[in-house]
Structures are given as C-alpha cells and as structure tokens.
Design a protein around this motif. Structure first.
Motif, short mmCIF file in Angstrom:
data_model
loop_
_atom_site.label_atom_id
_atom_site.label_comp_id
_atom_site.label_asym_id
_atom_site.label_seq_id
_atom_site.Cartn_x
_atom_site.Cartn_y
_atom_site.Cartn_z
N ASN A 1 -3.48 0.78 -16.05
CA ASN A 1 -2.54 1.31 -17.23
C ASN A 1 -1.45 2.33 -16.93
N LYS A 2 -1.62 1.48 -15.35
CA LYS A 2 -0.26 3.07 -14.46
C LYS A 2 0.66 2.01 -13.67
N ILE A 3 0.25 0.54 -13.73
CA ILE A 3 1.06 -0.30 -12.96
C ILE A 3 1.74 -1.89 -13.55
N TRP A 4 3.26 -1.95 -13.46
CA TRP A 4 3.92 -3.26 -14.34
C TRP A 4 3.93 -3.79 -12.57
N LEU A 5 2.98 -5.44 -13.04
CA LEU A 5 3.54 -6.10 -12.13
C LEU A 5 3.99 -6.88 -12.42
N SER B 1 -7.18 -5.15 -4.94
CA SER B 1 -8.04 -5.20 -3.39
C SER B 1 -8.49 -3.35 -3.82
N LEU B 2 -6.47 -2.62 -4.25
CA LEU B 2 -6.47 -1.34 -4.68
C LEU B 2 -7.44 -1.36 -5.61
N ASP B 3 -7.57 0.18 -4.81
CA ASP B 3 -8.19 1.07 -5.74
C ASP B 3 -7.44 1.47 -6.91
N ILE C 1 0.97 -11.17 -4.56
CA ILE C 1 1.22 -9.86 -4.93
C ILE C 1 -0.42 -9.61 -5.69
N LYS C 2 -0.32 -10.19 -6.34
CA LYS C 2 -1.49 -9.45 -7.65
C LYS C 2 -2.64 -9.95 -7.46
N SER C 3 -3.32 -10.79 -5.85
CA SER C 3 -4.33 -10.49 -5.66
C SER C 3 -4.39 -9.31 -4.53
N LYS C 4 -3.22 -9.02 -3.53
CA LYS C 4 -3.25 -7.62 -2.98
C LYS C 4 -3.96 -6.54 -4.21
N ILE C 5 -2.85 -6.41 -5.03
CA ILE C 5 -3.10 -5.11 -5.80
C ILE C 5 -4.77 -5.33 -6.72
N GLU D 1 0.87 -1.21 0.46
CA GLU D 1 -0.05 0.18 -0.12
C GLU D 1 1.02 1.70 0.32
N SER D 2 2.19 1.43 0.98
CA SER D 2 3.02 2.86 0.63
C SER D 2 3.52 2.69 -0.55
N LYS D 3 3.83 1.81 -1.30
CA LYS D 3 4.66 1.44 -2.52
C LYS D 3 3.65 2.33 -3.66
#
Length: 728
Positions: free
Chosen positions: A674-678, A668-670, A662-666, A635-637
């Motif tokens: 298109n702005k995050i690469w995992l 759940s975040l709003d 981490i995919k499942s955590k991401i 969340e902090s990152k």
C-alpha cells in the motif's frame, strides 16, 4: 458665568456626549437657561441635571465592558455616505452605522492593531464594500489570506507573483523619460536591499551604454553581464559596482522569469479591475521590490499622462472610472521608515514617500494595515485621512498613536482595552475619536488551486497575449536587422522558434493556437525549421498522441546570438535530445498534477544527503516519484520507504517490457504494497488529471501556469488528428 460654571458645563457636555439614550437637546437647553438664572435657580437646575445625567452616566460606565467614549451623531456618521465600515459604539451599545464618503475613501486609510485584533477581517469588510460600490481595487497578498475572494466576487482575479511579466528597463511608464524610470527602479532596489545612494547613478551610466548597444531592448540579466565585464577606474567605483552586482544577482535569482523578458505586461490593466497579487511565499524584502515597482509604475504613468483625479469626481459615480484602492496588509514591509535611517543608503527618501504624499491627486489611495506602526513610513501616517486603531499593548506605541488620534496620556489608555473587532477611529475633518465595531466577515470556503487558476486564467491570458504579440513584433524586427547572419526561414518559423524557447512543453496544437497559425502555415514553418536543422520532432502519448518540437543545439546557438534570454537557453540545453526531453516532460506533468491537487511539489529534490528524486510532494502524505528508463538500482530507490523519508513511492516507466521486469523485482523486496505505486508514466498522469477534474468545482481542465506552461489537453480527436497528419 464663573470659572466653576464653565467647568461644570464642560463636564456635563462630556458626560452626555457618551450616553446613548438621553435627550441631549433638553440637557443643553437646561444648561443654556443657567446663563440667565440666579444662583438659587441654578442649584435647582443642577439637581434636575444630576437626576437626568449622573445616574445614567455612572450606570452606563459601570455596566460597559468596552471603553466609553463620545461618538458622532447619526447625521455626522452618514455624511455623504458611500461605504459602511461598522457600527458606532457607546460602551456596549451599538448606536448606528458609520460611513466613509467618497472623499474619505480617496485619502489614505491607516489600520493598526496587534496580531489577532481583526485587521484581516476589517480588510475583508472594506473589500466587500468597495466591490459593492463598483470601485477598482488591487490587493497585495503577502500571507496567502485573500485568494478565496475570487470565488466570492465575480471578475476577481488571483495572480501569482511568478506569473507576472515585466521588463523594468524596456517598459518605462508611457511618457516618462526612461533614464528617470531606471533611477526610480534602482532606488526601489536600493531601499529594499541597502545600496549606497550613488550606486543607482553609477548603474545608470552603464545602462545608457547598454541601451545604445541593445537598441533599447535589454533585461536585468544583460545589466548584470555588463557590470561583470566592466573594469572600474577607482576603488570607490569598484565598490559601487561590486555591491550592485551582488544585489542585482540576488534579485535576478528570485525574479528571473518576472524581469527577464523582452517586453512586459501593461501594468495599468492591474489597476482597472479587482486583482489579488499573491506574493506569498516571497521574502518580505523581495515582495517589497515587486510591489513598489508595480505601484510606482502606475503612479508615474498617471503623472506623465496627466490623469489627475478631479475632486468633483468624489461626489458621484464618475469616481469609479478613475479611482483605485490599493490594499496592503503588513504595510510596514512596503512603506518602511527604517529605510530612512539606514547608513547604506545615506538617508535618501524612499520612493514610496512620493506615492503616499501625491497618490490621491491621481486617484490612488492606500488602505495600509500593520501591527508595527512605529516602522511605518511617516509620509503615509501624515497623509492618512482615516485612522483605525485596534488593541495596542505597548505603552509607548499607545502614547504615540493616541496623540495622532487627539488623545491625552490618560485617554490613550483606551487603546489597551479594545477587544477583537473593536477600534478607535478618527476621520480627519469629520469626527473626533470614537469606538467603532466591525462585523465578522465570511472569508469564503476553501477554494482549490485549480479553480483559482481557472477563474483567473482569462485575465492573465489577455495580458500575456498582448505581451507576446508585442514581443513577437520586436523579435521579427530584430531578425530583419540581422538578416545577413540568420538562416532563410519565414516569419512563422521565427515565431515558432521564439515561442518554443519560452514554452518547451507545448505540443503542435498549442503552438499553432498560441500563434494563430493555420494548418497550412504551420506545415510550412515546420518544414523550414526541420530542413535547416533547427528542430527535431517527437511523439508522446498521454491521453492521446501529441507531436512535440525539440530545439536543437544549432537553434539554441542561433537564439543566443540574437540576444534571447540566457536562462531559457540554459534550461533547454538540459534536455535538447529526445530521451532527456521525454523524461523532463513527464517530470513536468507529474509535478503539475500533484501541485494541482494541493501538494507542495518540487522537481529534482534532494531528499537526503545522498538521495535525489525526480519529484517530491508534501500534502496529505509525502510522495516521492521516480521516472525510470531501466530496471537497475531499484533497491536504492526503494530505500526511501525503508528509511522513512516518504509515505509513498511512485515508480513510473515509459516501456512496458521494463515495467513487467520490475514487477518481479519489486515482489522479491520486503515492501508494503500500500506504500508503492508501480506503473506506466502516462497512466499515472491520467490518474492525476482525473483526480483534479473530480476536485474542481468548475469542471475545468485548466491547470497551473508554471514555467510559462499549462498542461491543456484537447477535448476531441481533431487535435490528435492534426498532430498525426501534419507531422515531420
């Protein structure tokens, strides 16, 4: 002939000297006939001359947008012609080409003009001409204006300032007493940073002590350490020492990798080719130190080697083997007269005054361009054989420059009327002042950093290979002197240790290739280093599995005891365990990958007051990259996106299980998808490499040499197999 007749003759001659389409010989014959005629006949002749000259003169002056001045004839313009620098102008009329001779080229050339007058274009014209004439040149690029030339001209190389390796106290010019060179180098620093005149002499006293202690092999860092350890006997000497420490520490911070090497490049090789040294984005005072050091080293090499430049060479092509043109834009930063008036240096003469006064005797000439001629070293202006002056808006500067061109107060007004690409030119011993027009020059298309490095890398590699060879011999000789205190390992093992200290990211194939070690010799060296606890091994897979060496604390302590570079040892101490080494290695690969794509990349970047990211890059967009070992604190990152600090967040993992969690955590975040690469770190590095391959015209896989590294990847599985078959 009466006084009136004399004034009339001078007036007519001045007028016909600026007219482009008049028979000057006929007019001069008519004037000559007046010497032998009576007054009545002379009046008739004056009327003829008036009909021929006055009408054309008035029409020419009125129609011309450009200043009207006398100009050299075609014959004078082509005297001993060698390089063409532009067109002779009469008002708006282009007359003929103007050429400099080899003699003119061997003398300094001064170019002055305010911003936007076309100084860079004029420099490009000179570069084109001297390249065509097969003349050696070296250009110091302080504004990042000339890097594209490596794609325009064959065998033209761009070297970044931080790629240079030079040991100022170990590598004096051949034949020059080292104490004298130390004094010159410290004088350069004094005039660039403001030291007391006595301070260099004070430092030299300590250098002699250090030279004896270190057997002639010591670095700038060693000098600073010695000064830190000294207690001075008087307040004045303590002031000298404190000032020296502060200045040298600042320089050492900037030039750590450049100056803190055991042995440096052969600087003379830079003067026998076509080389662009890119000092951008160094501060001008730092850039000046590096440029002056390189120039003064070559000057004294030629002086003590007695490579005098015979004037007869200027008449034929044999000049090309001896002569080098030095190109300095913003020349007032390197050749500054302000240094003469500085109280801190007590008005001692700048080292460059010797260079500009005597350089031509040794085949070294400067083309110096500036918009601030009042700051330019007087010795350079006094020794400039060719002066090319563009638009000068300042009245006092116009008067001063006009005087140098042989103009009176009224005539110097011309310098305020020149348009872009128009110059007032004077060649000493050949011409009076005249108007010169230079053509627009092609700067070349945008060239990718990866292509620049690909084109320049062979030249840099040759210099670096020779340096490493000498440094390795010096290191082995040092080991022999301390054999009783060092572990019993072979020469190959010592060479591997020495190489790894400077090249932490090299995997086995790269190490073996750099040191020219056969598979069998590498196997023995690895075994010796492992058995004595000097290295550990780790395998990492990007495009293929690679075997890496990690120096242990025991190895770093050993290298420290042998006097190796403290900053490199401190750098290794940050990651001399496998987990931290892998993290730093991946961080390095991402940093290099983004930089090769044209981004301005930074490692361990503080993006806000309480937030730091592994890699931050600015270019088409702002990218933050985090390389993670766990799934905590996501969340902090992700807050860097929410706070608008970046346009794209890249989260990279080395473990596939962590990635799935981490995919499942991401999810759940709003966060905008298109702005995050995992993904996996190795996949991201491969994507960056593929993008670079697609953007590089040459198709090369070479990349930026940074921190003494490149991320070369073998093209076939044989390299992979060697790493696998000859592991720990």
């Amino acid at each position: 002939m009466s006084e009136i007749d004399s004034e009339y003759f001078d007036e007519i001659k001045d007028k016909i000297s600026v007219l482009p389409d008049i028979d000057k010989n006929s007019i001069e014959s008519l004037l000559e006939s007046m010497l032998y005629s009576n007054d009545e006949q002379n009046e008739i002749t004056k009327n003829w001359i008036s009909d021929l000259v006055e009408i054309k003169y008035k029409a020419h002056v009125l129609k011309s947008k450009n200043p009207v001045m006398k100009f050299p004839s075609k014959e004078d313009s082509e005297q001993e012609k060698f390089i063409e620098i532009g067109n002779v102008m009469s008002g708006d009329v282009e007359m003929h080409n103007f050429f400099l001779s080899r003699v003119n080229l061997s003398e300094n050339i001064q170019v002055v003009g305010r911003a936007g007058t076309g100084k860079s274009t004029l420099i490009l014209k000179f570069i084109y001409e001297i390249t065509t004439g097969d003349i050696f040149w070296i250009c110091f690029d302080v504004k990042d204006d000339y890097k594209n030339l490596c794609a325009m001209y064959d065998d033209t190389y761009v070297i970044d300032w931080n790629q240079i390796r030079y040991a100022p106290f170990t590598n004096p010019p051949p034949g020059m007493p080292k104490e004298l060179w130390w004094k010159i180098f410290l004088d350069i620093i004094s005039h660039a940073t403001g030291l007391y005149t006595a301070t260099p002499n004070h430092i030299v006293e300590h250098l002699k002590e250090l030279d004896e202690e270190k057997n002639g092999n010591f670095t700038l860092q060693d000098v600073i350490d010695l000064l830190d350890s000294k207690y001075e006997s008087s307040n004045k000497r303590d002031d000298y020492s404190a000032t020296a420490r502060n200045r040298l520490k600042a320089i050492n911070t900037t030039f750590d990798k450049v100056f803190n090497c055991q042995f440096g490049w052969d600087i003379s090789k830079l003067f026998h080719g076509r080389v662009i040294i890119r000092t951008f984005p160094l501060l001008f005072e730092d850039s000046s130190i590096l440029i002056q050091t390189i120039l003064m080293w070559e000057f004294y090499r030629r002086l003590f080697s007695q490579e005098r430049f015979n004037r007869k060479f200027t008449y034929d092509k044999s000049m090309n083997d001896y002569f080098t043109m030095i190109i300095l834009d913003e020349a007032h930063h390197v050749m500054s007269r302000q240094e003469l008036s500085s109280v801190s240096i007590e008005k001692s003469a700048p080292p460059m005054s010797t260079f500009v006064s005597m350089g031509r005797e040794f085949g070294l000439s400067i083309l110096g361009a500036t918009q601030m001629s009042h700051l330019l070293l007087g010795a350079f202006k006094d020794n400039a054989g060719t002066m090319i002056i563009g638009n000068i808006p300042d009245f006092e500067q116009r008067q001063h420059l006009g005087s140098s061109l042989g103009m009176d107060r009224d005539e110097s007004k011309v310098l305020g009327k020149l348009q872009k690409g128009m110059w007032c030119c004077k060649v000493l011993g050949r011409t009076d002042s005249f108007i010169l027009k230079t053509p627009m020059m092609d700067k070349g298309g945008l060239v990718a950093e990866s292509e620049i490095l690909f084109r320049s890398r062979p030249f840099v590699d040759r210099l670096e290979s020779k340096r490493r060879e000498i440094e390795s011999r010096m290191f082995l000789a040092h080991i022999d002197n301390k054999k009783a205190k060092t572990p019993e390992v072979g020469q190959d093992a010592w060479l591997v240790l020495n190489h790894l200290l400077e090249h932490p990211w090299d995997f086995q194939k790269r190490v073996a290739t750099s040191l020219n070690l056969s598979p069998e010799r590498m196997k023995i060296a690895k075994s010796q280093l492992k058995s004595r606890g000097l290295v550990e091994f780790a395998r990492f897979k990007i495009e293929r599995e690679e075997l890496h060496f990690i120096l242990t604390r025991k190895a770093l302590l050993l290298l420290k005891s042998l006097g190796k570079n403290p900053s490199r040892i401190a750098f290794w101490n940050l990651f001399n365990q496998i987990p931290s080494y892998e993290h730093r290695y991946l961080q390095f690969l991402v940093y290099i990958g983004l930089k090769d794509l044209g981004y301005v990349a930074r490692s361990e970047f503080k993006i806000s007051d309480n937030r730091r990211v592994d890699v931050y890059a600015e270019g088409e967009k702002r990218i933050a990259v985090e390389i993670e070992k766990s799934t905590s604190d996501v969340e902090s990152k992700a807050s860097v996106l929410a706070d608008g600090l970046v346009d794209e967040l890249v989260l990279l993992y080395t473990d596939e299980d962590h990635l799935e969690k981490i995919k499942s955590k991401i999810g759940s975040l709003d966060l905008p998808a298109n702005k995050i690469w995992l993904g996996m770190a190795r996949d991201y590095v491969k994507i960056l490499r593929e993008m670079k391959r697609g953007s590089t015209v040459s198709g090369s896989e070479s990349s930026r040499i940074d921190q003494n590294q490149d991320n070369f990847v073998p093209d076939n599985n044989s390299d992979q197999n060697q790493d696998r078959n000859e592991g720990e």
